[in-house]
Motif scaffolding. Structure first.
Motif, PDB file in Angstrom:
ATOM      1  N   ARG A   7      28.831  33.914  35.555  1.00 56.98           N
ATOM      2  CA  ARG A   7      30.002  34.171  34.714  1.00 56.98           C
ATOM      3  C   ARG A   7      31.260  33.890  35.541  1.00 56.98           C
ATOM      4  O   ARG A   7      31.402  34.408  36.645  1.00 56.98           O
ATOM      5  CB  ARG A   7      30.011  35.615  34.239  1.00 56.98           C
ATOM      6  CG  ARG A   7      31.244  35.990  33.417  1.00 56.98           C
ATOM      7  CD  ARG A   7      31.233  37.442  32.989  1.00 56.98           C
ATOM      8  NE  ARG A   7      30.037  37.790  32.271  1.00 56.98           N
ATOM      9  CZ  ARG A   7      29.813  37.559  30.974  1.00 56.98           C
ATOM     10  NH1 ARG A   7      30.736  36.970  30.252  1.00 56.98           N
ATOM     11  NH2 ARG A   7      28.690  37.917  30.413  1.00 56.98           N
ATOM     12  N   ILE A   8      32.148  33.072  34.996  1.00 58.55           N
ATOM     13  CA  ILE A   8      33.422  32.780  35.642  1.00 58.55           C
ATOM     14  C   ILE A   8      34.479  33.668  34.999  1.00 58.55           C
ATOM     15  O   ILE A   8      34.654  33.640  33.777  1.00 58.55           O
ATOM     16  CB  ILE A   8      33.830  31.306  35.472  1.00 58.55           C
ATOM     17  CG1 ILE A   8      32.744  30.372  35.994  1.00 58.55           C
ATOM     18  CG2 ILE A   8      35.166  31.040  36.160  1.00 58.55           C
ATOM     19  CD1 ILE A   8      32.982  28.903  35.649  1.00 58.55           C
ATOM     20  N   GLU A   9      35.168  34.440  35.831  1.00 60.93           N
ATOM     21  CA  GLU A   9      36.234  35.312  35.346  1.00 60.93           C
ATOM     22  C   GLU A   9      37.545  34.894  36.007  1.00 60.93           C
ATOM     23  O   GLU A   9      37.568  34.575  37.190  1.00 60.93           O
ATOM     24  CB  GLU A   9      35.942  36.767  35.703  1.00 60.93           C
ATOM     25  CG  GLU A   9      34.642  37.279  35.115  1.00 60.93           C
ATOM     26  CD  GLU A   9      34.261  38.659  35.629  1.00 60.93           C
ATOM     27  OE1 GLU A   9      34.899  39.165  36.582  1.00 60.93           O
ATOM     28  OE2 GLU A   9      33.314  39.229  35.078  1.00 60.93           O
ATOM     29  N   VAL A  10      38.619  34.899  35.235  1.00 58.26           N
ATOM     30  CA  VAL A  10      39.940  34.566  35.765  1.00 58.26           C
ATOM     31  C   VAL A  10      40.899  35.704  35.437  1.00 58.26           C
ATOM     32  O   VAL A  10      41.024  36.103  34.280  1.00 58.26           O
ATOM     33  CB  VAL A  10      40.480  33.249  35.166  1.00 58.26           C
ATOM     34  CG1 VAL A  10      41.887  32.958  35.674  1.00 58.26           C
ATOM     35  CG2 VAL A  10      39.551  32.087  35.472  1.00 58.26           C
ATOM     36  N   ASP A  11      41.564  36.210  36.457  1.00 58.70           N
ATOM     37  CA  ASP A  11      42.636  37.177  36.278  1.00 58.70           C
ATOM     38  C   ASP A  11      43.891  36.366  36.003  1.00 58.70           C
ATOM     39  O   ASP A  11      44.557  35.893  36.920  1.00 58.70           O
ATOM     40  CB  ASP A  11      42.781  38.038  37.538  1.00 58.70           C
ATOM     41  CG  ASP A  11      43.909  39.050  37.429  1.00 58.70           C
ATOM     42  OD1 ASP A  11      44.750  38.939  36.490  1.00 58.70           O
ATOM     43  OD2 ASP A  11      43.964  39.951  38.287  1.00 58.70           O
ATOM     44  N   ARG A  12      44.189  36.173  34.727  1.00 58.43           N
ATOM     45  CA  ARG A  12      45.311  35.314  34.344  1.00 58.43           C
ATOM     46  C   ARG A  12      46.653  35.908  34.747  1.00 58.43           C
ATOM     47  O   ARG A  12      47.638  35.189  34.863  1.00 58.43           O
ATOM     48  CB  ARG A  12      45.242  34.982  32.859  1.00 58.43           C
ATOM     49  CG  ARG A  12      44.056  34.028  32.582  1.00 58.43           C
ATOM     50  CD  ARG A  12      43.859  33.708  31.123  1.00 58.43           C
ATOM     51  NE  ARG A  12      45.008  33.263  30.401  1.00 58.43           N
ATOM     52  CZ  ARG A  12      45.441  32.004  30.306  1.00 58.43           C
ATOM     53  NH1 ARG A  12      44.795  31.044  30.931  1.00 58.43           N
ATOM     54  NH2 ARG A  12      46.499  31.707  29.584  1.00 58.43           N
ATOM     55  N   GLY A  13      46.710  37.205  35.002  1.00 57.17           N
ATOM     56  CA  GLY A  13      47.931  37.828  35.491  1.00 57.17           C
ATOM     57  C   GLY A  13      48.197  37.474  36.949  1.00 57.17           C
ATOM     58  O   GLY A  13      49.339  37.403  37.380  1.00 57.17           O
ATOM     59  N   ALA A  14      47.123  37.252  37.705  1.00 51.10           N
ATOM     60  CA  ALA A  14      47.254  36.893  39.121  1.00 51.10           C
ATOM     61  C   ALA A  14      47.414  35.386  39.319  1.00 51.10           C
ATOM     62  O   ALA A  14      47.988  34.944  40.308  1.00 51.10           O
ATOM     63  CB  ALA A  14      46.044  37.387  39.914  1.00 51.10           C
ATOM     64  N   CYS A  15      46.919  34.607  38.382  1.00 48.72           N
ATOM     65  CA  CYS A  15      46.964  33.144  38.478  1.00 48.72           C
ATOM     66  C   CYS A  15      48.413  32.663  38.415  1.00 48.72           C
ATOM     67  O   CYS A  15      49.194  33.119  37.584  1.00 48.72           O
ATOM     68  CB  CYS A  15      46.151  32.524  37.340  1.00 48.72           C
ATOM     69  SG  CYS A  15      46.206  30.721  37.287  1.00 48.72           S
ATOM     70  N   VAL A  16      48.750  31.720  39.292  1.00 49.16           N
ATOM     71  CA  VAL A  16      50.089  31.123  39.275  1.00 49.16           C
ATOM     72  C   VAL A  16      50.051  29.657  38.826  1.00 49.16           C
ATOM     73  O   VAL A  16      51.068  28.979  38.844  1.00 49.16           O
ATOM     74  CB  VAL A  16      50.808  31.263  40.637  1.00 49.16           C
ATOM     75  CG1 VAL A  16      51.051  32.712  40.963  1.00 49.16           C
ATOM     76  CG2 VAL A  16      50.061  30.552  41.736  1.00 49.16           C
ATOM     77  N   GLY A  17      48.868  29.183  38.442  1.00 46.72           N
ATOM     78  CA  GLY A  17      48.762  27.848  37.867  1.00 46.72           C
ATOM     79  C   GLY A  17      48.912  26.705  38.838  1.00 46.72           C
ATOM     80  O   GLY A  17      49.450  25.655  38.480  1.00 46.72           O
ATOM     81  N   THR A  18      48.419  26.846  40.061  1.00 47.17           N
ATOM     82  CA  THR A  18      48.522  25.757  41.031  1.00 47.17           C
ATOM     83  C   THR A  18      47.709  24.533  40.625  1.00 47.17           C
ATOM     84  O   THR A  18      48.009  23.430  41.049  1.00 47.17           O
ATOM     85  CB  THR A  18      48.044  26.192  42.430  1.00 47.17           C
ATOM     86  OG1 THR A  18      46.636  26.456  42.398  1.00 47.17           O
ATOM     87  CG2 THR A  18      48.817  27.403  42.929  1.00 47.17           C
ATOM     88  N   GLY A  19      46.642  24.736  39.845  1.00 52.19           N
ATOM     89  CA  GLY A  19      45.783  23.630  39.433  1.00 52.19           C
ATOM     90  C   GLY A  19      44.731  23.263  40.456  1.00 52.19           C
ATOM     91  O   GLY A  19      43.936  22.347  40.225  1.00 52.19           O
ATOM     92  N   LEU A  20      44.707  23.947  41.582  1.00 45.49           N
ATOM     93  CA  LEU A  20      43.705  23.676  42.610  1.00 45.49           C
ATOM     94  C   LEU A  20      42.295  23.801  42.035  1.00 45.49           C
ATOM     95  O   LEU A  20      41.413  23.006  42.342  1.00 45.49           O
ATOM     96  CB  LEU A  20      43.890  24.625  43.792  1.00 45.49           C
ATOM     97  CG  LEU A  20      42.976  24.425  44.990  1.00 45.49           C
ATOM     98  CD1 LEU A  20      43.206  23.050  45.600  1.00 45.49           C
ATOM     99  CD2 LEU A  20      43.230  25.508  46.029  1.00 45.49           C
ATOM    100  N   CYS A  21      42.098  24.772  41.164  1.00 43.76           N
ATOM    101  CA  CYS A  21      40.772  24.986  40.571  1.00 43.76           C
ATOM    102  C   CYS A  21      40.346  23.794  39.709  1.00 43.76           C
ATOM    103  O   CYS A  21      39.185  23.400  39.729  1.00 43.76           O
ATOM    104  CB  CYS A  21      40.746  26.269  39.752  1.00 43.76           C
ATOM    105  SG  CYS A  21      41.961  26.328  38.418  1.00 43.76           S
ATOM    106  N   VAL A  22      41.291  23.232  38.989  1.00 42.13           N
ATOM    107  CA  VAL A  22      40.972  22.080  38.143  1.00 42.13           C
ATOM    108  C   VAL A  22      40.601  20.884  39.006  1.00 42.13           C
ATOM    109  O   VAL A  22      39.655  20.152  38.709  1.00 42.13           O
ATOM    110  CB  VAL A  22      42.148  21.745  37.206  1.00 42.13           C
ATOM    111  CG1 VAL A  22      41.858  20.498  36.389  1.00 42.13           C
ATOM    112  CG2 VAL A  22      42.453  22.927  36.293  1.00 42.13           C
ATOM    113  N   GLY A  23      41.309  20.696  40.098  1.00 40.64           N
ATOM    114  CA  GLY A  23      40.998  19.602  41.012  1.00 40.64           C
ATOM    115  C   GLY A  23      39.669  19.783  41.710  1.00 40.64           C
ATOM    116  O   GLY A  23      38.975  18.810  41.998  1.00 40.64           O
TER     117      GLY A  23
END
Length: 76
Positions: A7-23
């Motif tokens: 299961r992949i969980e993302v704390d969207r409040g902590a995320c700053v949207g760098t996009g590193l994960c997408v890359g």
């Protein structure tokens, strides 16, 4: 015996949207509204998924064993 799933969980409040994960894991992660979101919350084991959790600069991504809830990444 059932195949292991994660299961992949993302704390969207902590995320700053760098996009590193997408890359790092483009098949598993996307940006939605400038924040990370998994393409699918439940996935088959994939090294790219643990890599993305380990490399997130904000530690906003957690990978768990879907059956047990055990944290697989990041390693604390």
């Amino acid at each position: 015996m059932a195949e292991e799933q994660w299961r992949i969980e993302v704390d969207r409040g902590a995320c700053v949207g760098t996009g590193l994960c997408v890359g790092t894991a483009f098949r598993h992660m996307r940006l939605d509204g400038g924040r990370a979101r998994p393409v699918d919350e439940i996935v088959r084991p994939d090294q790219a998924v643990t890599d993305v959790a380990e490399s997130c600069p904000m530690e906003a991504i957690t990978v768990r064993n879907a059956a047990t809830g055990e944290v697989l990444a990041p390693e604390w």
